[in-house]
Design an enzyme around this catalytic site. Sequence first.
Site, PDB file in Angstrom:
ATOM      1  N   CYS A 124      15.305   9.679  -4.761  1.00 11.75           N
ATOM      2  CA  CYS A 124      15.020  11.206  -4.653  1.00 11.75           C
ATOM      3  C   CYS A 124      13.526  11.456  -5.508  1.00 11.75           C
ATOM      4  CB  CYS A 124      16.150  12.056  -5.035  1.00 11.75           C
ATOM      5  SG  CYS A 124      16.767  12.066  -6.732  1.00 11.75           S
ATOM      6  N   ASP A 172      21.145   3.428  -3.206  1.00  9.75           N
ATOM      7  CA  ASP A 172      20.567   4.605  -3.364  1.00  9.75           C
ATOM      8  C   ASP A 172      20.489   4.603  -5.003  1.00  9.75           C
ATOM      9  OD1 ASP A 172      19.686   7.318  -3.590  1.00  9.75           O
ATOM     10  OD2 ASP A 172      21.765   8.199  -3.286  1.00  9.75           O
TER      11      ASP A 172
END
Length: 114
Positions: free
Chosen positions: A67, A14
């Site tokens: 994101c 991530d």
Amino acid sequence: REEYINSFDYVLADVPCSGLGVVGSKPELKLRTEPSEYKELIKTQNEILDNAYQYVRKGGRIMYSTCTVNKDENDGVIEAFLERHRFATVVEKSLILPYNKNLVGFYYCIIEKQ
């Protein structure tokens, strides 16, 4: 850590990103982010993905996630990764676009080590 190389079934990467998928809930990102900074972010993303990949065993999978909705940080990173790692294959990937200011956009790609 060398003792963990080729050891894990699953690894999550991530990575830090521009955050363009969460601008609706964090409009200050538009003021902080300079497009010229993306190249450095992409370099970091590639380094993290390469590092994480070494810990996945043969037949294992890594999930790359951001994101952001920036194609260069998403598909661009994955395409470059696949060029560097010929025994990696994409199992699944998705770009989720925000459709109102309360939802976020994000990207993920699951890669299997052959």
